[in-house]
Design a protein around this motif. Sequence first.
Motif, mmCIF file in Angstrom:
data_model
loop_
_atom_site.group_PDB
_atom_site.id
_atom_site.type_symbol
_atom_site.label_atom_id
_atom_site.label_comp_id
_atom_site.label_asym_id
_atom_site.label_seq_id
_atom_site.Cartn_x
_atom_site.Cartn_y
_atom_site.Cartn_z
ATOM 1 N N VAL A 32 12.583 3.071 -3.895
ATOM 2 C CA VAL A 32 12.588 2.021 -2.875
ATOM 3 C C VAL A 32 11.650 0.889 -3.299
ATOM 4 C CG1 VAL A 32 11.986 1.471 -0.484
ATOM 5 C CG2 VAL A 32 13.265 3.553 -1.003
ATOM 6 N N TRP A 33 10.497 1.231 -3.864
ATOM 7 C CA TRP A 33 9.542 0.229 -4.335
ATOM 8 C C TRP A 33 10.165 -0.657 -5.408
ATOM 9 C CZ3 TRP A 33 5.768 -2.803 -3.621
ATOM 10 C CH2 TRP A 33 4.862 -3.208 -4.609
ATOM 11 N N ALA A 34 10.803 -0.047 -6.416
ATOM 12 C CA ALA A 34 11.409 -0.827 -7.500
ATOM 13 C C ALA A 34 12.538 -1.716 -6.979
ATOM 14 C CB ALA A 34 11.931 0.120 -8.587
ATOM 15 N N ARG A 35 13.374 -1.174 -6.102
ATOM 16 C CA ARG A 35 14.491 -1.965 -5.573
ATOM 17 C C ARG A 35 13.987 -3.094 -4.672
ATOM 18 N NH1 ARG A 35 18.318 3.230 -3.890
ATOM 19 N NH2 ARG A 35 18.273 4.203 -5.981
ATOM 20 N N SER A 36 12.931 -2.835 -3.916
ATOM 21 C CA SER A 36 12.366 -3.874 -3.038
ATOM 22 C C SER A 36 11.795 -5.024 -3.851
ATOM 23 C CB SER A 36 11.285 -3.269 -2.134
ATOM 24 O OG SER A 36 11.802 -2.243 -1.325
ATOM 25 N N LEU A 37 11.111 -4.693 -4.933
ATOM 26 C CA LEU A 37 10.569 -5.744 -5.802
ATOM 27 C C LEU A 37 11.691 -6.572 -6.419
ATOM 28 C CD1 LEU A 37 7.712 -3.841 -7.678
ATOM 29 C CD2 LEU A 37 7.427 -5.737 -6.082
ATOM 30 N N ASP A 69 0.815 -1.214 0.000
ATOM 31 C CA ASP A 69 0.000 0.000 0.000
ATOM 32 C C ASP A 69 0.848 1.262 0.000
ATOM 33 O OD1 ASP A 69 -2.473 1.716 0.651
ATOM 34 O OD2 ASP A 69 -1.192 2.058 2.395
ATOM 35 N N GLY A 70 1.847 1.331 0.883
ATOM 36 C CA GLY A 70 2.537 2.582 1.136
ATOM 37 C C GLY A 70 3.574 2.983 0.110
ATOM 38 N N LEU A 71 4.392 2.033 -0.356
ATOM 39 C CA LEU A 71 5.479 2.409 -1.258
ATOM 40 C C LEU A 71 4.970 2.920 -2.606
ATOM 41 C CD1 LEU A 71 8.346 -0.197 -0.627
ATOM 42 C CD2 LEU A 71 7.987 2.053 0.390
ATOM 43 N N PRO A 72 4.065 2.212 -3.307
ATOM 44 C CA PRO A 72 3.582 2.755 -4.582
ATOM 45 C C PRO A 72 2.864 4.095 -4.425
ATOM 46 C CG PRO A 72 2.995 0.433 -4.360
ATOM 47 C CD PRO A 72 3.490 0.891 -3.020
ATOM 48 N N ARG A 73 2.133 4.256 -3.333
ATOM 49 C CA ARG A 73 1.382 5.495 -3.097
ATOM 50 C C ARG A 73 2.313 6.691 -2.920
ATOM 51 N NH1 ARG A 73 -0.256 6.740 1.864
ATOM 52 N NH2 ARG A 73 -0.345 4.541 2.489
ATOM 53 N N ILE A 96 16.470 -0.497 4.677
ATOM 54 C CA ILE A 96 15.024 -0.359 4.495
ATOM 55 C C ILE A 96 14.544 -1.163 3.294
ATOM 56 C CG2 ILE A 96 13.204 1.307 3.925
ATOM 57 C CD1 ILE A 96 14.798 3.366 5.612
ATOM 58 N N VAL A 97 15.283 -1.119 2.193
ATOM 59 C CA VAL A 97 14.921 -1.912 1.008
ATOM 60 C C VAL A 97 14.919 -3.400 1.351
ATOM 61 C CG1 VAL A 97 15.738 -2.636 -1.282
ATOM 62 C CG2 VAL A 97 15.690 -0.199 -0.675
ATOM 63 N N SER A 98 15.906 -3.840 2.097
ATOM 64 C CA SER A 98 15.984 -5.253 2.486
ATOM 65 C C SER A 98 14.762 -5.654 3.295
ATOM 66 C CB SER A 98 17.264 -5.514 3.283
ATOM 67 O OG SER A 98 18.412 -5.217 2.524
ATOM 68 N N TRP A 99 14.383 -4.829 4.258
ATOM 69 C CA TRP A 99 13.214 -5.108 5.098
ATOM 70 C C TRP A 99 11.954 -5.209 4.244
ATOM 71 C CZ3 TRP A 99 8.516 -2.935 6.319
ATOM 72 C CH2 TRP A 99 7.895 -3.368 7.501
ATOM 73 N N CYS A 100 11.765 -4.258 3.348
ATOM 74 C CA CYS A 100 10.567 -4.250 2.502
ATOM 75 C C CYS A 100 10.515 -5.490 1.606
ATOM 76 C CB CYS A 100 10.532 -2.986 1.639
ATOM 77 S SG CYS A 100 10.259 -1.457 2.562
ATOM 78 N N GLY A 128 6.444 -12.359 2.562
ATOM 79 C CA GLY A 128 5.862 -13.005 3.739
ATOM 80 C C GLY A 128 6.915 -13.700 4.582
ATOM 81 N N ALA A 129 8.178 -13.335 4.361
ATOM 82 C CA ALA A 129 9.279 -13.907 5.144
ATOM 83 C C ALA A 129 9.462 -13.081 6.428
ATOM 84 C CB ALA A 129 10.557 -13.932 4.307
ATOM 85 N N VAL A 130 10.424 -13.475 7.229
ATOM 86 C CA VAL A 130 10.601 -12.883 8.560
ATOM 87 C C VAL A 130 11.960 -12.209 8.653
ATOM 88 C CG1 VAL A 130 10.660 -13.345 11.046
ATOM 89 C CG2 VAL A 130 9.152 -14.695 9.562
ATOM 90 N N PRO A 131 12.001 -10.872 8.760
ATOM 91 C CA PRO A 131 13.294 -10.208 8.941
ATOM 92 C C PRO A 131 13.852 -10.469 10.337
ATOM 93 C CG PRO A 131 11.513 -8.602 9.053
ATOM 94 C CD PRO A 131 10.886 -9.912 8.693
ATOM 95 N N VAL A 132 15.103 -10.887 10.379
ATOM 96 C CA VAL A 132 15.811 -11.143 11.644
ATOM 97 C C VAL A 132 16.805 -10.004 11.806
ATOM 98 C CG1 VAL A 132 17.344 -12.731 12.865
ATOM 99 C CG2 VAL A 132 15.529 -13.627 11.380
ATOM 100 N N MET A 133 16.500 -9.070 12.712
ATOM 101 C CA MET A 133 17.233 -7.814 12.773
ATOM 102 C C MET A 133 18.300 -7.858 13.856
ATOM 103 S SD MET A 133 13.889 -5.569 11.842
ATOM 104 C CE MET A 133 12.818 -6.828 12.491
ATOM 105 N N VAL A 134 19.516 -8.157 13.427
ATOM 106 C CA VAL A 134 20.641 -8.353 14.345
ATOM 107 C C VAL A 134 21.271 -7.010 14.686
ATOM 108 C CG1 VAL A 134 22.871 -9.498 14.662
ATOM 109 C CG2 VAL A 134 21.042 -10.647 13.371
ATOM 110 N N ASN A 135 21.619 -6.844 15.949
ATOM 111 C CA ASN A 135 22.299 -5.635 16.424
ATOM 112 C C ASN A 135 23.694 -5.566 15.800
ATOM 113 O OD1 ASN A 135 23.759 -3.718 17.947
ATOM 114 N ND2 ASN A 135 22.534 -4.113 19.773
#
Length: 602
Positions: free
Chosen positions: A83-88, A51-55, A116-120, A126-133
């Motif tokens: 960001v939308w294009a790179r995330s896709l 919803d948010g990135l294309p908008r 941010i692109v990696s997270w998106c 539908g995968a799970v980001p594992v955010m390491v310190n």
Amino acid sequence: MTQPRKPSIEECDAAITRKGGPFELETIMHNGVQEKFWVQGLKTMRELVLDGLPRGGDAVMVNAPVPEPGPKEERIDTTFAQVWARSLALAVWLRARGVRKGSFVAIIGYNSVEWIVSWCAIELLGAVPVMVNAALQPEPFAHCLNITNPVVVLCDAPSAVMCGRVAPRLKNVGPIFSFNEHAWLDKSCKVPVIDLTTLKAAKEDTDDIVSGNGLGLHDFGPESDGVIFFTSGTTGFPKAVLSNQRAALHNLHSGKFLMARTAMRMGAPADMAIQFAMAPPEKQSVALLCIPLFHATAGEGWLQKLIHMNQKLVLLRRWNVADAVKACVDYQCGVIGGVPAVVVAIIQHPDLPKDHKFESTLNGGAASPARLANDLRTRWPDMSIAVGWGMTETNALTTAIVGDDYVARPKAAGWPMPFVDIKIVDPETRKELPRNTVGAILSRGPNNMTCYYNNEKATRETLINGYVDTGDAGYLDDEGVMYISDRIKDIIIRGGENIASEEVENAVYTDDRVAEAAAVPVPDDMLGELVAVAVSLRKGCTATPQQIQEHVHNRVRPHARPAFVWVSDDLLPRNVNGKLVKTDIKKIVGELYAKHLARAKM
């Protein structure tokens, strides 16, 4: 003239959460317990991204320094469309490497567009980001990867070098890729590099990502695994906090609810308050992010709002108050926040123009100075000011207090969200205590974590009958406002960074001169708390505080380095069972530290 009666929180919440409205609550099951949660609002983070990135289109989404080793003064604007294009494209690339719904994919790095692109991209699958310190030392760094076993690891240059160094210790961890060049740091590093700005994908493949065709998302929803953050524990090693989509996403709708609650407390009728909270912003707000995205406050609250509200986010390479103030001025940042130390440092800096306008701030993660609320209100009367309390295990926002209520109660942690139940119990008997009585804080709600992944013992000890044992001590006043008064778990919080005492003590004990060691907090006006250490020495050994500090310096992450060391001539205080009495040690060290500061000012 008599002031109109301010509606109580109970009255506000009942009116705002009424049936049929945007903040209606429904009954759900979470962790085997019936809970209340929002009927409306986004259901998954994939939905948020779609919803948010294309908008956002061609509006600037992120302003950030160029990747190292480029100069931090050189900055790049990246739009929502980019960001939308790179995330896709990255989602297609990850899918080709076996990432599927529910797969764990690690992101390791400091704040950047690439993060941010990696997270998106991960959320689109539908995968799970594992955010390491990214600040961890080698042993806990490897531990985080080994307990989560990500199928792919994406990282920045410093973390790529760290991954290369700990590679022999990694077990069942998938291939590692860097989204930044790293030869400037370590020419021997073999981690392959992918350039997210040039990564391409066929249209039919990106169309499949958008439609979900072939992604196996038929049973993907609010209860699906959503995110993993890491939290410090009393073992000294981080624990992997797994939360579902619903819990991880709650900050977005909960933040809007807070706006409605505050408007009602200020005198607006319920309908007007709701309309105000749900209205889209009239213009793009500009927010300065000074806290790492690998912490829940930023990686959930700030990141989700960025995407959903189409904000502009200004990033720093690393926290530096002069850089932060310059960014505020150069890019007209109206939103600041995170831990109180960040806000205090910015507003007190001499380079901040007297006429700079801030629109809002939400602080949390550490205790606020008592004067902060009044300082903000005095200098920026129209600024929305708030403080919130939560933890990684409760997915950030759990209680909050805003505006005049915050100014009137500057040390409060706030009222619970309408779906959260706060219980104060006796730490020993676990019996519930009456109002205005300090005890252990338990928090229950659908925002709570699912579990500590791969750690059933810690889950059983912390998550009991739906309640998270927060490790904090506090009380509820007569109006139901929560106050934090102390900490039960052996944790030091420096500028919002959780530091397990044992993490520091383990490093101190590698010094052969040390017989006993105890890490305790000492107060600090800027960061809330600093790390201090009390030691006694082995018979026949000598060491100065400075020598102990030097020994520990490179054995712990920067946040955990002791600011003060007391070398005791005698054994440290112990109880009849031989256990170190931290309360006594904390008192002694605190008094010595206060004298140390007084001498330093002379």
